[in-house]
Design an enzyme around this catalytic site. Structure first.
Site, PDB file in Angstrom:
ATOM      1  N   ASP A 170       0.836  -1.204   0.000  1.00 29.17           N
ATOM      2  CA  ASP A 170       0.000   0.000   0.000  1.00 29.17           C
ATOM      3  C   ASP A 170       0.869   1.251   0.000  1.00 29.17           C
ATOM      4  OD1 ASP A 170      -2.172  -1.554   0.055  1.00 29.17           O
ATOM      5  OD2 ASP A 170      -2.856  -0.988   2.074  1.00 29.17           O
ATOM      6  N   ALA A 171       2.002   1.163   0.730  1.00 30.38           N
ATOM      7  CA  ALA A 171       2.871   2.342   0.857  1.00 30.38           C
ATOM      8  C   ALA A 171       3.451   2.715  -0.504  1.00 30.38           C
ATOM      9  CB  ALA A 171       3.991   2.046   1.840  1.00 30.38           C
ATOM     10  N   ASP A 172       3.919   1.700  -1.243  1.00 31.50           N
ATOM     11  CA  ASP A 172       4.485   1.986  -2.564  1.00 31.50           C
ATOM     12  C   ASP A 172       3.410   2.514  -3.505  1.00 31.50           C
ATOM     13  OD1 ASP A 172       6.882   1.208  -1.646  1.00 31.50           O
ATOM     14  OD2 ASP A 172       6.845  -0.805  -2.515  1.00 31.50           O
ATOM     15  N   TYR A 173       2.208   1.943  -3.349  1.00 32.86           N
ATOM     16  CA  TYR A 173       1.098   2.385  -4.193  1.00 32.86           C
ATOM     17  C   TYR A 173       0.791   3.857  -3.893  1.00 32.86           C
ATOM     18  CZ  TYR A 173      -3.680   2.719  -5.991  1.00 32.86           C
ATOM     19  OH  TYR A 173      -4.807   3.109  -6.651  1.00 32.86           O
ATOM     20  N   ASP A 174       0.716   4.172  -2.598  1.00 35.53           N
ATOM     21  CA  ASP A 174       0.439   5.565  -2.220  1.00 35.53           C
ATOM     22  C   ASP A 174       1.518   6.500  -2.743  1.00 35.53           C
ATOM     23  OD1 ASP A 174      -1.979   5.319  -0.972  1.00 35.53           O
ATOM     24  OD2 ASP A 174      -1.103   4.799   0.969  1.00 35.53           O
ATOM     25  N   LEU A 219     -27.506 -22.752  10.883  1.00 35.65           N
ATOM     26  CA  LEU A 219     -28.223 -23.985  11.192  1.00 35.65           C
ATOM     27  C   LEU A 219     -27.398 -24.832  12.140  1.00 35.65           C
ATOM     28  CD1 LEU A 219     -29.220 -24.939   7.533  1.00 35.65           C
ATOM     29  CD2 LEU A 219     -30.786 -24.201   9.332  1.00 35.65           C
ATOM     30  N   GLU A 257     -33.640 -30.921   1.483  1.00 42.65           N
ATOM     31  CA  GLU A 257     -33.055 -30.319   0.278  1.00 42.65           C
ATOM     32  C   GLU A 257     -31.544 -30.234   0.440  1.00 42.65           C
ATOM     33  OE1 GLU A 257     -35.127 -26.796   1.762  1.00 42.65           O
ATOM     34  OE2 GLU A 257     -33.504 -25.614   0.862  1.00 42.65           O
ATOM     35  N   LYS A 266     -27.797 -28.959   0.945  1.00 39.91           N
ATOM     36  CA  LYS A 266     -27.166 -27.797   1.572  1.00 39.91           C
ATOM     37  C   LYS A 266     -26.054 -27.344   0.629  1.00 39.91           C
ATOM     38  CE  LYS A 266     -25.336 -26.159   5.959  1.00 39.91           C
ATOM     39  NZ  LYS A 266     -24.170 -25.441   5.481  1.00 39.91           N
ATOM     40  N   ASP A 325     -22.918 -25.457  -0.845  1.00 42.52           N
ATOM     41  CA  ASP A 325     -21.690 -24.948  -0.247  1.00 42.52           C
ATOM     42  C   ASP A 325     -21.237 -23.685  -0.979  1.00 42.52           C
ATOM     43  OD1 ASP A 325     -19.506 -24.715   1.319  1.00 42.52           O
ATOM     44  OD2 ASP A 325     -18.401 -26.399   0.472  1.00 42.52           O
ATOM     45  N   ARG A 374     -24.220 -12.257   4.289  1.00 40.75           N
ATOM     46  CA  ARG A 374     -24.648 -12.579   5.645  1.00 40.75           C
ATOM     47  C   ARG A 374     -23.910 -11.748   6.703  1.00 40.75           C
ATOM     48  NH1 ARG A 374     -23.228 -16.038   9.696  1.00 40.75           N
ATOM     49  NH2 ARG A 374     -24.974 -16.801  10.907  1.00 40.75           N
ATOM     50  N   TYR A 387     -33.756 -20.459  -1.250  1.00 41.31           N
ATOM     51  CA  TYR A 387     -34.252 -21.528  -0.370  1.00 41.31           C
ATOM     52  C   TYR A 387     -34.898 -21.025   0.919  1.00 41.31           C
ATOM     53  CZ  TYR A 387     -29.573 -20.732   1.554  1.00 41.31           C
ATOM     54  OH  TYR A 387     -28.448 -20.150   2.065  1.00 41.31           O
ATOM     55  N   LYS A 412     -25.084 -33.040   7.941  1.00 42.18           N
ATOM     56  CA  LYS A 412     -23.863 -32.877   7.147  1.00 42.18           C
ATOM     57  C   LYS A 412     -23.360 -34.228   6.644  1.00 42.18           C
ATOM     58  CE  LYS A 412     -21.888 -29.225   7.089  1.00 42.18           C
ATOM     59  NZ  LYS A 412     -21.271 -28.324   8.034  1.00 42.18           N
ATOM     60  N   CYS A 426       5.216 -21.886  30.006  1.00 47.10           N
ATOM     61  CA  CYS A 426       4.581 -21.256  28.853  1.00 47.10           C
ATOM     62  C   CYS A 426       5.635 -20.956  27.785  1.00 47.10           C
ATOM     63  CB  CYS A 426       3.899 -19.965  29.299  1.00 47.10           C
ATOM     64  SG  CYS A 426       3.311 -18.988  27.913  1.00 47.10           S
ATOM     65  N   CYS A 443       5.963 -16.863  27.594  1.00 47.33           N
ATOM     66  CA  CYS A 443       6.482 -15.981  28.646  1.00 47.33           C
ATOM     67  C   CYS A 443       7.326 -16.719  29.681  1.00 47.33           C
ATOM     68  CB  CYS A 443       5.337 -15.229  29.327  1.00 47.33           C
ATOM     69  SG  CYS A 443       4.294 -16.282  30.341  1.00 47.33           S
ATOM     70  N   CYS A 477      -1.046 -21.388  31.271  1.00 44.98           N
ATOM     71  CA  CYS A 477       0.043 -20.489  31.626  1.00 44.98           C
ATOM     72  C   CYS A 477      -0.424 -19.637  32.801  1.00 44.98           C
ATOM     73  CB  CYS A 477       0.364 -19.616  30.415  1.00 44.98           C
ATOM     74  SG  CYS A 477       1.195 -18.084  30.825  1.00 44.98           S
ATOM     75  N   CYS A 523       2.052 -12.257  30.160  1.00 43.77           N
ATOM     76  CA  CYS A 523       2.203 -13.180  29.024  1.00 43.77           C
ATOM     77  C   CYS A 523       1.773 -12.507  27.720  1.00 43.77           C
ATOM     78  CB  CYS A 523       1.382 -14.446  29.254  1.00 43.77           C
ATOM     79  SG  CYS A 523       1.532 -15.577  27.867  1.00 43.77           S
TER      80      CYS A 523
HETATM   81  S1  IVH Z   1     -31.806 -22.483   5.310  1.00 44.20           S
HETATM   82  C1  IVH Z   1     -32.678 -20.038   9.152  1.00 44.20           C
HETATM   83  N1  IVH Z   1     -31.234 -23.963   3.275  1.00 44.20           N
HETATM   84  O1  IVH Z   1     -26.166 -22.965   5.313  1.00 44.20           O
HETATM   85  C2  IVH Z   1     -31.813 -20.846   8.303  1.00 44.20           C
HETATM   86  N2  IVH Z   1     -29.458 -22.789   4.321  1.00 44.20           N
HETATM   87  O2  IVH Z   1     -25.353 -23.373   8.094  1.00 44.20           O
HETATM   88  C3  IVH Z   1     -31.846 -20.432   6.900  1.00 44.20           C
HETATM   89  N3  IVH Z   1     -27.283 -23.104   3.258  1.00 44.20           N
HETATM   90  O3  IVH Z   1     -26.219 -19.619   6.321  1.00 44.20           O
HETATM   91  C4  IVH Z   1     -30.938 -21.211   6.075  1.00 44.20           C
HETATM   92  N4  IVH Z   1     -27.967 -24.429   1.652  1.00 44.20           N
HETATM   93  O4  IVH Z   1     -25.779 -20.115   3.865  1.00 44.20           O
HETATM   94  C5  IVH Z   1     -30.745 -23.148   4.212  1.00 44.20           C
HETATM   95  N5  IVH Z   1     -30.857 -25.286   1.423  1.00 44.20           N
HETATM   96  C6  IVH Z   1     -30.400 -24.476   2.352  1.00 44.20           C
HETATM   97  C7  IVH Z   1     -29.040 -24.123   2.414  1.00 44.20           C
HETATM   98  C8  IVH Z   1     -28.603 -23.290   3.428  1.00 44.20           C
HETATM   99  C9  IVH Z   1     -26.939 -23.813   2.171  1.00 44.20           C
HETATM  100  C10 IVH Z   1     -26.342 -22.340   4.076  1.00 44.20           C
HETATM  101  C11 IVH Z   1     -26.775 -20.938   4.387  1.00 44.20           C
HETATM  102  C12 IVH Z   1     -26.772 -20.821   5.879  1.00 44.20           C
HETATM  103  C13 IVH Z   1     -25.899 -21.976   6.258  1.00 44.20           C
HETATM  104  C14 IVH Z   1     -26.260 -22.459   7.631  1.00 44.20           C
END
Ligand code: IVH
Length: 719
Positions: free
Chosen positions: A45-49, A95, A129, A131, A133, A152, A240, A328, A433, A436, A457, A463
């Site tokens: 950042d410094a060089d950029y500035d 969740l 349904e 989940k 990722d 979020r 969802y 999960k 420790c 310390c 510790c 510490c």
């Molecule tokens: S329901 C009140 N449905 O999982 C809960 N969440 O660990 C509303 N996620 O923050 C969430 N797939 O980002 C819901 N089919 C699904 C999901 C889902 C992924 C994520 C979501 C949430 C996180 C919770």
């Protein structure tokens, strides 16, 4: 370097100045692109500035030479704080997780128990349904138009990424006529496997660094300052869930999602409505089997109670709904070698052994460390000389199996003894420790006579490791959440003497700018810093001078006080003054203050003692006072429960209830703004007594507290 680059500004001829301005425009644009587009700056950042300052100085000396594409006129070129924040109308929660089939059965049983939903009510419908990722994103529509898209964040406020969300094809910009006035759709932004592979190829082709997994690529793409870049990234969106809705298009989860699909959102085709635990598990196993062919990452299956009226009755426990759970997939596992074992010191002095691993990819993430929990775990033998459950004799040089589940720190599961090098030495856990040098001891539990599993510790204030960890906790996301003060920066500031702009305790953060002004060495001139980054940091600190009381209490790092407990304390006492005064009084265990503290539902004796001990220490009170000279905790009002006759009242339920389970009664009272206590005292406003009520009823009568029946309770709250 061009030959004009080294000439001082005052010595530049007009010709040279022109060439230099052109060079700087190109160079600064190049660094902007790296910084914004690839999240991958080449210079500090410094060089950029320094480049920008030189550009500005030349322009001042030769105003007639200012270029149209000059970095000084280009909007948004400086690395300022990236995105604004949005306060979610309704918090974005997370969740609870389950990993086993039994856990799912327990979840359904618990829901039924809470609702007293016996077999006579028939089947309890629950949806299942995938989940996804990815990253959750909340889309707010007013009168059918997309007005904000927010990430979020900490669940209460998140980054405003509206301009970027607008570039995602799956996100409608307008909803059809007839939708409710306010619609908040929640869902997940993600990247499909094929798109991820193509993007990485492109990045490598452009000399960039590839993303390590689709989730990181999604995050990097959504958090772009330039929407054009987000637009060039193949992001997708599944809807969802929802936040604020001015009216509801359906009365079930399934119906809501179908309505969203009708409004133009993409919803997951694998979502099913089930009527038994067996059906839920069958969907889970089907989804798990088809996981590799889905084309995008999922990490489990989410179950949600279908009826919205039941969802409402079930409500929430701290950060997660009682009506939903994530099942999960089993954690991913891999084999690797332990290269070293280090001992880390936590903010409460706990010494934790950590295995430094030969780098290994587990489920798309590169893992370099795994926790070894405590001394007995590394030895594999407990204090009684018996092997301990899960504990392993782990040595440097060992080949170990590790697992990574979700966001939790990887664990060592097993040691392959056939691969142990002949000279592998058992790990000697330090008794001093490592930071310390103070003695590190295992306290004896006076009740059981057993030693604590954790060695701590005893260095306390002297510490440096504890001090640094306390600071990291203080600035962390759910505490003060100071943008620009990462763990790395906390370490950096800790090494600087206080009078030169160092940070040694929390209050120093808030006097940093003053100290910097007086210091001979300015932050902007330090390695890795520049004018802009220093200014941004001071602004981020100033933005945190007012903070919710619960976050403030959490930030103090009192032993056993996590986020949930901090909230309970803030809610019970309302203001810092009331809280701190009560904690001083509570040192006397015969006082009403001690009884009140223990009477807060959810606060146990160990935690109560830890909080009182914290306030009993002079140095903690001093540190808090120094902090309070700089920041103001915002009082916590009783939850807005408009018109509720029990808002702010302390209620005790006793005896058996007929229409509600005890848990639901408690949740209902809290939803209506009441505090629920476990025992009756002078502070109790109301006792709801059912058949079989005993000593609590008697005490209420002795103290003259109002006592009502369950039916009167329902009449009172009008439900
Ligand atoms: S329901 C009140 N449905 O999982 C809960 N969440 O660990 C509303 N996620 O923050 C969430 N797939 O980002 C819901 N089919 C699904 C999901 C889902 C992924 C994520 C979501 C949430 C996180 C919770």
């Amino acid at each position: 370097m061009s030959d004009t680059a080294s000439i001082p500004v005052e010595e530049l001829s007009e010709e040279q100045a022109k060439a230099e301005l052109q060079r700087l425009a190109v160079e600064i644009a190049h660094h902007d692109a790296l910084y914004y587009r690839e999240d991958y700056p080449e210079i500090s950042d410094a060089d950029y500035d320094a480049l920008r300052q030189r550009n500005a100085a030349i322009e001042q000396a030769f105003p007639n030479l200012v270029r149209e594409d000059s970095p000084s006129v280009k909007v948004g070129a400086a690395p300022q704080e990236a995105f604004g924040k949005v306060t979610h109308a309704i918090a974005m929660l997370s969740l609870d997780n389950e990993f086993s089939d039994e856990g799912v059965a327990d979840f359904v049983a618990k829901v039924r128990r809470f609702l007293r939903y016996d077999p006579l009510h028939g089947a309890l419908a629950v949806t299942a349904e995938p989940k996804i990722d990815g990253l959750s994103l909340s889309l707010r529509y007013e009168n059918g138009r997309l007005v904000t898209a927010a990430m979020r964040g900490d669940g209460t406020t998140g980054e405003n990424v509206t301009r970027n969300a607008e570039t995602i094809d799956d996100i409608p910009k307008r909803l059809p006529d007839g939708v409710p006035e306010v619609v908040e759709i929640r869902g997940e932004v993600y990247m499909a496997h094929t798109d991820f592979a193509a993007l990485n190829e492109r990045m490598i082709g452009n000399g960039g660094k590839p993303f390590s997994n689709p989730r990181n690529a999604t995050a990097g793409s959504l958090r772009q300052l330039k929407p054009e870049i987000t637009a060039s990234r193949p992001l997708r969106y599944f809807a969802y869930a929802w936040g604020e809705m001015s009216s509801f298009p359906a009365d079930t989860q399934m119906g809501m999602i179908e309505a969203f699909a009708g409004w133009g959102f993409v919803t997951n085709p694998l979502m099913k409505r089930c009527e038994s635990v067996q059906e839920l598990l069958a969907v889970y196993h089907d989804i798990e089997e088809g996981r590799a062919e889905l084309g995008y990452d999922i990490d489990g299956v989410v179950y949600k109670v279908d009826r919205l009226d039941l969802q409402e009755r079930l409500g929430y426990v701290s950060r997660s709904p009682r009506w939903a759970i994530a099942h999960k997939f089993p954690a991913e596992k891999a084999f690797t070698i332990v290269r070293d074992i280090e001992t880390q010191v936590g903010r409460t002095g706990a010494l934790t052994p950590v295995a430094k691993l030969e780098l290994v990819t587990v489920g798309g993430v590169v893992v370099s460390n795994a926790t070894l929990h405590n001394e007995d775990y590394v030895k594999g033998i407990g204090q009684d000389g018996e092997p301990i459950r899960g504990g392993k004799d782990i040595r440097v040089g060992d080949t170990v199996q590790i697992q990574r589940a979700g966001d939790v720190i990887p664990q060592v599961l097993d040691v392959d003894l056939t691969k142990r090098p002949a000279d592998a030495q058992a790990f000697m856990f330090p008794t001093r420790c490592p930071a310390c040098g103070s003695h590190a001891v295992r306290e004896e539990n006076p009740k059981t006579g057993r030693l604590d599993a954790i060695r701590r510790c005893t260095g306390g204030l002297i510490c440096s490791a504890q001090a640094k960890e306390k600071l990291k906790h203080f600035v962390s996301r759910n505490a003060f959440d100071i943008e620009g003060l990462s763990d790395k920066q906390v370490e950096f500031f800790y090494e600087i003497p206080l009078e030169e702009g160092g940070i040694h305790q929390p209050a120093d953060i808030f006097t940093l700018q003053q100290c910097d002004a007086k210091s001979l060495v300015k932050l902007k001139n330090r390695d890795g810093w520049g004018e802009t980054s220093a200014k941004n940091l001071f602004a981020a600190i100033d933005a945190c001078r007012q903070i919710d009381l619960n976050r403030f209490i959490y930030a103090l790092g009192i032993r056993h006080v996590g986020e949930g407990n901090a909230k309970l304390l803030a809610r019970a006492y309302g203001s810092w003054e009331a809280f701190s005064n009560a904690m001083r009084e509570a040192e006397n265990h015969a006082s009403g203050a001690w009884a009140d503290l223990n009477n807060i539902d959810g606060i146990g004796e160990i935690l109560a003692e830890a909080v009182v001990q914290f306030f009993a220490e002079e140095h903690n009170r001093q540190a808090a006072a120094a902090l309070l000279a700089e920041v103001t905790p915002i009082d916590m009002e009783a939850p807005a429960a408009d018109g509720s006759p029990v808002a702010g009242k302390t209620v005790v339920f006793t005896g058996s209830l007929e229409r509600l389970s005890r848990d639901e009664a408690k949740a209902m009272a809290e939803r209506l703004g009441a505090k629920v206590a476990g025992s009756v005292s002078k502070k109790t406003d109301l006792v709801v007594a059912g058949p079989g009520a005993g000593s609590k009823l008697k005490k209420a009568e002795d103290l003259g507290v109002d006592v009502i029946t369950e039916n009167v309770w329902f009449e009172l709250v009008g439900e």
